[in-house]
Structure formats: structure tokens, C-alpha cells
Design a protein around this motif. Structure first.
Motif, PDB file in Angstrom:
ATOM      1  N   ILE A 149       0.894  -1.159   0.000  1.00 48.76           N
ATOM      2  CA  ILE A 149       0.000   0.000   0.000  1.00 48.76           C
ATOM      3  C   ILE A 149       0.930   1.206   0.000  1.00 48.76           C
ATOM      4  N   LYS A 150       0.770   2.080  -0.974  1.00 52.55           N
ATOM      5  CA  LYS A 150       1.750   3.134  -1.237  1.00 52.55           C
ATOM      6  C   LYS A 150       1.612   4.307  -0.246  1.00 52.55           C
ATOM      7  N   PRO A 151       2.676   5.136  -0.164  1.00 57.21           N
ATOM      8  CA  PRO A 151       2.737   6.170   0.881  1.00 57.21           C
ATOM      9  C   PRO A 151       1.502   7.058   1.005  1.00 57.21           C
TER      10      PRO A 151
ATOM     11  N   PHE B  18      13.959  -1.515  -5.173  1.00 60.08           N
ATOM     12  CA  PHE B  18      12.736  -2.309  -5.353  1.00 60.08           C
ATOM     13  C   PHE B  18      12.239  -2.196  -6.788  1.00 60.08           C
ATOM     14  N   TYR B  19      12.282  -0.988  -7.342  1.00 61.54           N
ATOM     15  CA  TYR B  19      11.765  -0.754  -8.694  1.00 61.54           C
ATOM     16  C   TYR B  19      12.898  -0.709  -9.722  1.00 61.54           C
ATOM     17  N   GLY B  20      13.978  -1.417  -9.451  1.00 61.74           N
ATOM     18  CA  GLY B  20      15.161  -1.401 -10.312  1.00 61.74           C
ATOM     19  C   GLY B  20      14.870  -1.725 -11.767  1.00 61.74           C
TER      20      GLY B  20
ATOM     21  N   VAL C 129      -1.772   1.102  -4.756  1.00 61.40           N
ATOM     22  CA  VAL C 129      -1.216  -0.209  -4.402  1.00 61.40           C
ATOM     23  C   VAL C 129      -0.311  -0.746  -5.501  1.00 61.40           C
ATOM     24  N   HIS C 130       0.585  -1.617  -5.080  1.00 64.61           N
ATOM     25  CA  HIS C 130       1.417  -2.385  -6.012  1.00 64.61           C
ATOM     26  C   HIS C 130       1.021  -3.850  -5.880  1.00 64.61           C
ATOM     27  N   GLY C 131       1.074  -4.591  -6.970  1.00 65.93           N
ATOM     28  CA  GLY C 131       0.876  -6.042  -6.917  1.00 65.93           C
ATOM     29  C   GLY C 131       1.876  -6.717  -7.833  1.00 65.93           C
TER      30      GLY C 131
HETATM   31  P1  CMP Z   1       3.386  -0.342  -9.803  1.00 63.40           P
HETATM   32  O1  CMP Z   1       2.416  -1.404 -10.168  1.00 63.40           O
HETATM   33  O2  CMP Z   1       3.770  -0.192  -8.386  1.00 63.40           O
HETATM   34  O3  CMP Z   1       4.716  -0.549 -10.666  1.00 63.40           O
HETATM   35  C1  CMP Z   1       5.543   0.498 -11.098  1.00 63.40           C
HETATM   36  C2  CMP Z   1       4.937   1.850 -10.854  1.00 63.40           C
HETATM   37  O4  CMP Z   1       5.454   2.898 -11.635  1.00 63.40           O
HETATM   38  C3  CMP Z   1       3.458   1.806 -11.225  1.00 63.40           C
HETATM   39  O5  CMP Z   1       2.746   1.052 -10.294  1.00 63.40           O
HETATM   40  C4  CMP Z   1       3.127   3.271 -11.299  1.00 63.40           C
HETATM   41  O6  CMP Z   1       2.926   3.836 -10.022  1.00 63.40           O
HETATM   42  C5  CMP Z   1       4.409   3.818 -11.886  1.00 63.40           C
HETATM   43  N1  CMP Z   1       4.288   3.957 -13.337  1.00 63.40           N
HETATM   44  C6  CMP Z   1       4.130   2.997 -14.251  1.00 63.40           C
HETATM   45  N2  CMP Z   1       4.077   3.517 -15.497  1.00 63.40           N
HETATM   46  C7  CMP Z   1       4.211   4.850 -15.343  1.00 63.40           C
HETATM   47  C8  CMP Z   1       4.243   5.934 -16.250  1.00 63.40           C
HETATM   48  N3  CMP Z   1       4.125   5.744 -17.562  1.00 63.40           N
HETATM   49  N4  CMP Z   1       4.396   7.165 -15.743  1.00 63.40           N
HETATM   50  C9  CMP Z   1       4.539   7.349 -14.417  1.00 63.40           C
HETATM   51  N5  CMP Z   1       4.510   6.347 -13.503  1.00 63.40           N
HETATM   52  C10 CMP Z   1       4.342   5.110 -13.957  1.00 63.40           C
END
Ligand code: CMP
Length: 139
Positions: free
Chosen positions: A10-12, A50-52, A116-118
Motif C-alpha cells: 500500500i503506497k505512501p 525495489f523498482y530497479g 497499491v502495487h501487486g
Molecule cells: P506499480 O504497479 O507499483 O509498478 C511500477 C509503478 O510505476 C506503477 O505502479 C506506477 O505507479 C508507476 N508507473 C508505471 N508507469 C508509469 C508511467 N508511464 N508514468 C509514471 N509512472 C508510472
């Protein structure tokens, strides 16, 4: 348990805005069991790790900043077909495309602040879960 667990965050801004209780309620109502849960803080560096996979994307600096604004809630969830069913429950990454009844439809503010992230695969669910929790075989 391959196929039966997924990882979620659950995001900030959703945590900050007091939406975690409502989001957890939707998750449990959809049949997921909460296996592990942690309210924790990601530094910009850890968020970047985490988002590498998105390191070369234009939105990466902003994603790191947003994910390190304030604490997140990390979750491991269990249900048959967990990864796919959870992605259905949260809806499209871009909330403009998220279906009615999904978590993102209800709580996301924008594509970047999408509540949220999944995890997107069983393999990534295991990697992402281990990023936050150890001794998962005990859970
Ligand atoms: P999440 O599913 O957590 O995975 C990567 C995250 O990057 C995504 O959710 C969004 O919050 C963000 N994201 C993905 N694509 C874009 C985009 N085109 N522009 C900005 N943010 C993005």
C-alpha cells in the motif's frame, strides 16, 4: 505454495490518507489471507532498488521520490491463483483504465499515485516478498 502467494504494497499517500484499513478490508473480502504485514519506510535508495526494473524509464526519479515520501505497508497475501487474482482486484496500473469495484478505481489518485502495487508473476512475488520479509517458510 507456488502460485498461492503474492506480494503487495500500500503506497505512501494511501497509508498517509488513512486508506489502508479500507484497502485491507477489500483484500480480505476478496478471499486473500494476510500472511505477513509490515508498516515500514523505504528510503529513496531502497525504493529505487525495489523498482530497479524501471531504472531506465523517465518516471523512475519521480517513482523513487513518491515511494519514499512516507511509510508504506508491505503485505504477503495467500489465495489460490494469487498473482492473477490480486491484479484483477487492484485493476489497471493507470487508474483511468481501472474497472469499477477495483482498489485502484476507488483509491488511486493518478498513474504515479495508484494506491497499491501487486506483483506481476510468481517469480517476482517471491523476490519482492523477500525484499521485506525473511524466514517466509515459517509464515
Ligand atoms: P506499480 O504497479 O507499483 O509498478 C511500477 C509503478 O510505476 C506503477 O505502479 C506506477 O505507479 C508507476 N508507473 C508505471 N508507469 C508509469 C508511467 N508511464 N508514468 C509514471 N509512472 C508510472
Amino acid at each position: 505454495m507456488v502460485g498461492n502467494r503474492t506480494f503487495s504494497m500500500i503506497k505512501p499517500d494511501a497509508v498517509r490518507d488513512g486508506q489502508s484499513g479500507s484497502i485491507l478490508k477489500m483484500i480480505e473480502a476478496a478471499g486473500f489471507r494476510i500472511v505477513a504485514i509490515k508498516l515500514t519506510y523505504l528510503s529513496s535508495e531502497r525504493a529505487g532498488e525495489f523498482y530497479g526494473v524501471h531504472a531506465d524509464k523517465p518516471f523512475y526519479p519521480s517513482l523513487k521520490a513518491i515511494m519514499s515520501e512516507s511509510p508504506i505497508m508491505a503485505l504477503i497475501l495467500e489465495k489460490e491463483n494469487a498473482v492473477e487474482d490480486f491484479r484483477k482486484l487492484i485493476g489497471s496500473t493507470n487508474p483511468a483504465n481501472a474497472a469499477e469495484g477495483t482498489i485502484r478505481k476507488q483509491f488511486a489518485k493518478s498513474l504515479e499515485r495508484n494506491a497499491v502495487h501487486g506483483s506481476d508473476s510468481d517469480e517476482n512475488a517471491a523476490i519482492e516478498g523477500s525484499f521485506f520479509f525473511s524466514n517466509l517458510e515459517k509464515y
